[in-house]
Motif scaffolding. Structure first.
Motif, mmCIF file in Angstrom:
data_model
loop_
_atom_site.group_PDB
_atom_site.id
_atom_site.type_symbol
_atom_site.label_atom_id
_atom_site.label_comp_id
_atom_site.label_asym_id
_atom_site.label_seq_id
_atom_site.Cartn_x
_atom_site.Cartn_y
_atom_site.Cartn_z
ATOM 1 N N CYS A 31 -11.849 -45.938 -6.154
ATOM 2 C CA CYS A 31 -12.613 -47.179 -6.112
ATOM 3 C C CYS A 31 -14.038 -46.882 -6.573
ATOM 4 O O CYS A 31 -14.651 -45.895 -6.138
ATOM 5 N N PHE A 32 -14.540 -47.717 -7.477
ATOM 6 C CA PHE A 32 -15.920 -47.610 -7.943
ATOM 7 C C PHE A 32 -16.727 -48.756 -7.317
ATOM 8 O O PHE A 32 -16.309 -49.916 -7.376
ATOM 9 N N GLU A 33 -17.860 -48.420 -6.728
ATOM 10 C CA GLU A 33 -18.718 -49.426 -6.105
ATOM 11 C C GLU A 33 -20.088 -49.410 -6.756
ATOM 12 O O GLU A 33 -20.635 -48.335 -7.060
ATOM 13 N N PHE A 34 -20.665 -50.612 -6.934
ATOM 14 C CA PHE A 34 -21.963 -50.746 -7.588
ATOM 15 C C PHE A 34 -22.924 -51.513 -6.688
ATOM 16 O O PHE A 34 -22.480 -52.285 -5.815
ATOM 17 N N PRO A 35 -24.224 -51.320 -6.862
ATOM 18 C CA PRO A 35 -25.209 -51.893 -5.926
ATOM 19 C C PRO A 35 -25.139 -53.401 -5.761
ATOM 20 O O PRO A 35 -25.509 -53.922 -4.707
ATOM 21 N N ASP A 36 -24.674 -54.138 -6.780
ATOM 22 C CA ASP A 36 -24.614 -55.600 -6.669
ATOM 23 C C ASP A 36 -23.367 -56.081 -5.941
ATOM 24 O O ASP A 36 -23.113 -57.288 -5.861
ATOM 25 N N GLY A 37 -22.587 -55.145 -5.407
ATOM 26 C CA GLY A 37 -21.371 -55.507 -4.694
ATOM 27 C C GLY A 37 -20.114 -55.481 -5.546
ATOM 28 O O GLY A 37 -19.004 -55.644 -5.020
ATOM 29 N N THR A 97 -22.316 -41.007 -5.288
ATOM 30 C CA THR A 97 -22.007 -40.691 -3.893
ATOM 31 C C THR A 97 -20.507 -40.843 -3.688
ATOM 32 O O THR A 97 -19.939 -41.910 -3.972
ATOM 33 N N VAL A 98 -19.885 -39.777 -3.198
ATOM 34 C CA VAL A 98 -18.435 -39.762 -3.046
ATOM 35 C C VAL A 98 -18.050 -39.886 -1.579
ATOM 36 O O VAL A 98 -18.567 -39.149 -0.734
ATOM 37 N N THR A 99 -17.176 -40.822 -1.297
ATOM 38 C CA THR A 99 -16.533 -40.887 0.016
ATOM 39 C C THR A 99 -15.163 -40.242 -0.146
ATOM 40 O O THR A 99 -14.257 -40.789 -0.780
ATOM 41 N N GLY A 100 -15.038 -39.030 0.394
ATOM 42 C CA GLY A 100 -13.824 -38.253 0.192
ATOM 43 C C GLY A 100 -14.185 -36.900 -0.395
ATOM 44 O O GLY A 100 -15.326 -36.428 -0.282
ATOM 45 N N ASP A 101 -13.243 -36.266 -1.042
ATOM 46 C CA ASP A 101 -13.402 -34.917 -1.588
ATOM 47 C C ASP A 101 -14.146 -34.990 -2.922
ATOM 48 O O ASP A 101 -13.615 -35.490 -3.923
ATOM 49 N N ALA A 102 -15.369 -34.474 -2.972
ATOM 50 C CA ALA A 102 -16.197 -34.555 -4.181
ATOM 51 C C ALA A 102 -15.583 -33.778 -5.339
ATOM 52 O O ALA A 102 -15.624 -34.235 -6.499
ATOM 53 N N ALA A 103 -15.016 -32.618 -5.045
ATOM 54 C CA ALA A 103 -14.410 -31.817 -6.119
ATOM 55 C C ALA A 103 -13.198 -32.546 -6.713
ATOM 56 O O ALA A 103 -12.975 -32.528 -7.930
ATOM 57 N N PHE A 121 -5.600 -50.386 -13.990
ATOM 58 C CA PHE A 121 -6.875 -50.968 -13.614
ATOM 59 C C PHE A 121 -6.682 -51.873 -12.398
ATOM 60 O O PHE A 121 -5.771 -52.707 -12.368
ATOM 61 N N ILE A 122 -7.559 -51.728 -11.420
ATOM 62 C CA ILE A 122 -7.495 -52.523 -10.193
ATOM 63 C C ILE A 122 -8.752 -53.394 -10.142
ATOM 64 O O ILE A 122 -9.836 -52.916 -9.783
ATOM 65 N N PRO A 123 -8.650 -54.683 -10.498
ATOM 66 C CA PRO A 123 -9.851 -55.527 -10.541
ATOM 67 C C PRO A 123 -10.429 -55.839 -9.168
ATOM 68 O O PRO A 123 -11.634 -56.073 -9.034
ATOM 69 N N GLU A 124 -9.571 -55.853 -8.120
ATOM 70 C CA GLU A 124 -10.048 -56.161 -6.766
ATOM 71 C C GLU A 124 -9.476 -55.116 -5.800
ATOM 72 O O GLU A 124 -8.446 -55.332 -5.160
ATOM 73 N N PRO A 125 -10.140 -53.989 -5.674
ATOM 74 C CA PRO A 125 -9.601 -52.900 -4.831
ATOM 75 C C PRO A 125 -9.341 -53.312 -3.383
ATOM 76 O O PRO A 125 -8.401 -52.806 -2.752
ATOM 77 N N ASP A 126 -10.163 -54.241 -2.846
ATOM 78 C CA ASP A 126 -9.987 -54.631 -1.443
ATOM 79 C C ASP A 126 -8.673 -55.366 -1.220
ATOM 80 O O ASP A 126 -8.190 -55.446 -0.070
ATOM 81 N N ARG A 127 -8.093 -55.924 -2.291
ATOM 82 C CA ARG A 127 -6.840 -56.668 -2.152
ATOM 83 C C ARG A 127 -5.640 -55.871 -2.661
ATOM 84 O O ARG A 127 -4.519 -56.375 -2.669
ATOM 85 N N TYR A 128 -5.894 -54.630 -3.100
ATOM 86 C CA TYR A 128 -4.803 -53.809 -3.651
ATOM 87 C C TYR A 128 -3.937 -53.284 -2.525
ATOM 88 O O TYR A 128 -4.400 -53.054 -1.395
ATOM 89 N N ASP A 139 -8.112 -43.510 -2.238
ATOM 90 C CA ASP A 139 -8.190 -42.135 -1.754
ATOM 91 C C ASP A 139 -9.612 -41.616 -1.831
ATOM 92 O O ASP A 139 -10.009 -40.762 -1.045
ATOM 93 N N LEU A 140 -10.361 -42.161 -2.808
ATOM 94 C CA LEU A 140 -11.751 -41.746 -3.028
ATOM 95 C C LEU A 140 -12.561 -42.964 -3.430
ATOM 96 O O LEU A 140 -12.056 -43.850 -4.146
ATOM 97 N N THR A 141 -13.809 -43.009 -2.990
ATOM 98 C CA THR A 141 -14.717 -44.066 -3.414
ATOM 99 C C THR A 141 -15.954 -43.428 -4.031
ATOM 100 O O THR A 141 -16.544 -42.506 -3.449
#
Length: 580
Positions: free
Chosen positions: A483-489, A545-551, A503-510, A515-517
């Protein structure tokens, strides 16, 4: 191969087909020129890729088209000021290409009326925010952009034997576009600055948002349908299909208005009712011939390669002034019609499972006696002025080894001679650009990525486009959702499912949670997309900024092809030392 051609030298030293130089002045400008075909109308040709026109009213000017770039608009505005000091109060867009100079012509006046097709703003917005030149699949826009740069003479010198002849040049792409604020419907009538006008938006040519302007009181038509060469039903840079039927219908409609003056956004003006009718019918018959004979050839069992030789103008159409093939050449159009009509398969089953080109060459060259014999045959063909055959032979060796200097030079020599005898500016540009690249005199980009600003403005769109860059060998058994997140939401995602990235246009509804953000700005995503920085460096610097395993996050981004300008070239540069 083909009729003998007389070569001559253009004023800039370019070696060119005598036929081109004898006739190019009928419908094209080679130098900046101002024409005044009728009272109160000026046409500015040769200042830019396409001309523009001005109609003088009592208290202001009306502009028809504005240039393909802001620079074009600036040049033409300076020219306008040599004939009138009146302000430009109205701008009319003939179609979506020559719209980029409007802001210059408006001189900052917020009250300028901008007239155009109801869908023009949407088309321009799509073009400006896309990944590159307009394409059926926008993901390949960067590839088409690069081909367009070749087509518009970017790699050719201005002077000398290899220079361009027809100045179909685009400067740096800069925009001063003003959106349409007065859309017009097909058939709509208006009185503008005291001049009665009628607008027609039904027919198009190389895009679908054309506007024809008719001045009934003066029988003057302003059109985008008459070019300085036969209707370009296929462009070498690549584009969506251009339907000949629409162009034909528009030409018939324009002819049946019975205009006495025709002002075109792509050719010199035509004055006189009979001359206008003759010109339109010669042009109309040219495009009708190409379409109908292509379809006739298909019915006769011909494939695309046979059609390009079968569909040739008869002398009376070839000699008609508007049919000089000075932009594109009609031999390139029938294959495009074939592919749109039938698809790629030519109905010869021997071609259903072809060998890869390099594999075929490795098998054919020994049968022809080996490398030296092929070189001899290619040179003999060149000496006999069989340039296309010489290029074909040299290319067999080039496909086997693109560092074979003898093959590269022979291919370059053949392409150069093919360019010299061509009349089409597009053909000359592609042939000579590749000849120069084979000789190491230029480097032709295979891809021109979108600007960072376009990606930053719409990161989700380019996350979608990013999916086609997945390397299935690297991704192997991977099954992860990012999941990719941007400052404007804004959020968007990719589900890497082995060889495919969905491609997942709406990750919250997938259905699967990520596994990673990865949180970042649009600018940072643009840097990743353009390979201006590695994911490892951006993660380490805190830009991502990674939520999950950065590597693991870095590994997943690295499953996608990186853009490497030095590798993304049409002709690989020659090595200094190379053994056969």
């Amino acid at each position: 191969m083909g009729a003998p051609v007389t070569l001559t030298q253009a004023p800039n030293g370019a070696i060119a087909n005598q036929k081109l130089l004898d006739r190019i002045g009928d419908f094209s400008w080679l130098e900046p020129t101002i024409e005044n075909p009728v009272e109160g109308v000026w046409v500015f040709g040769g200042y830019a890729l396409a001309p523009m026109s001005i109609i003088e009213a009592e208290d202001g000017l009306i502009a028809f088209d504005t240039g393909d770039t802001k620079h074009d608009g600036q040049r033409m505005f300076e020219a306008i000021r040599t004939v009138s000091q009146k302000p430009i109060k109205v701008i009319i867009y003939g179609h979506s290409h020559p719209v980029a100079g409007a802001g210059v012509l408006a001189e900052g006046n917020p009250d300028v009326m901008v007239i155009g097709h109801p869908n023009l703003n949407e088309v321009v917005e799509q073009n400006m925010g896309a990944g590159g030149a307009p394409a059926f699949f926008p993901e390949v826009g960067p590839y088409l952009t690069a081909r367009a740069v070749t087509q518009f003479n970017a790699y050719m010198p201005r002077e000398g034997p290899d220079a361009y002849v027809v100045p179909t040049n685009l400067t740096a792409i800069d925009f001063a576009f003003l959106p349409v604020n007065r859309p017009v419907q097909d058939g709509e009538e208006m009185t503008i600055l005291g001049i009665k006008m009628q607008f027609f938006t039904r027919y198009g040519s190389d895009d679908k948002v054309h506007t024809t302007v008719w001045l009934p009181d003066r029988k003057i038509v302003f059109t985008t349908l008459l070019w300085n060469a036969p209707p370009q039903l296929y462009t070498l840079r690549g584009d969506v299909f251009r339907d000949p039927r629409e162009w034909i219908a528009g030409l018939r409609f324009t002819r049946d208005l019975n205009p006495e003056v025709l002002i075109s956004s792509a050719s010199k003006p035509v004055v006189g009712a009979q001359k206008v009718r003759d010109t339109l019918e010669q042009y109309l018959d040219g495009v009708s011939f190409v379409l109908d004979q292509s379809l006739r050839g298909i019915l006769g069992g011909m494939g695309p390669d046979e059609l390009r030789h079968f569909v040739q103008f008869p002398p009376y159409l070839d000699e008609a002034p508007p049919n000089l093939q000075s932009y594109g050449e009609i031999s390139t159009y029938p294959p495009a019609i074939y592919y749109q009509t039938v698809g790629w398969y030519d109905n010869d089953a021997a071609n259903l499972k072809p060998l890869a080109p390099a594999d075929e060459a490795r098998r054919l060259v020994p049968l022809m006696g080996g490398r030296e014999k092929v070189l001899e045959a290619a040179q003999a063909a060149l000496d006999k002025k069989e340039y296309a055959w010489a290029a074909k032979l040299a290319n067999q060796l080039y496909l086997i080894d693109n560092q074979d200097q003898d093959a590269r030079q022979l291919k370059a020599n053949a392409l150069r001679q093919m360019a010299y005898v061509s009349t089409g500016a597009n053909d000359r540009a592609h042939l000579l650009s590749q000849a120069l690249a084979l000789e190491g005199k230029t480097t032709i980009a295979r891809l021109i990525p979108p600007p960072l600003e376009s990606i930053q403005a719409n990161p989700a769109k380019f996350i979608d486009y990013f999916r086609v860059r997945i390397d299935p060998i690297k991704s192997d058994t991977t099954n992860q959702v990012i999941c990719f997140e941007f400052p404007d939401g804004t959020k968007a995602g990719l589900h890497i499912r082995r060889a495919v990235a969905e491609f997942i246009p709406e990750p919250d509804r997938y259905q699967y949670k990520p596994d990673l953000t990865l949180a970042m700005t649009g600018e940072t995503w643009a840097k990743l997309y353009l390979s201006l920085a590695t994911p490892e460096d951006l993660i380490q610097s805190g830009a991502v900024t990674v939520t999950g395993d950065a590597a693991e996050a870095a590994r997943l981004i690295n499953l996608f092809d990186r853009y490497r300008p030095e590798k993304a070239v049409v002709i690989p540069p020659a090595c200094l030392e190379h053994a056969h």
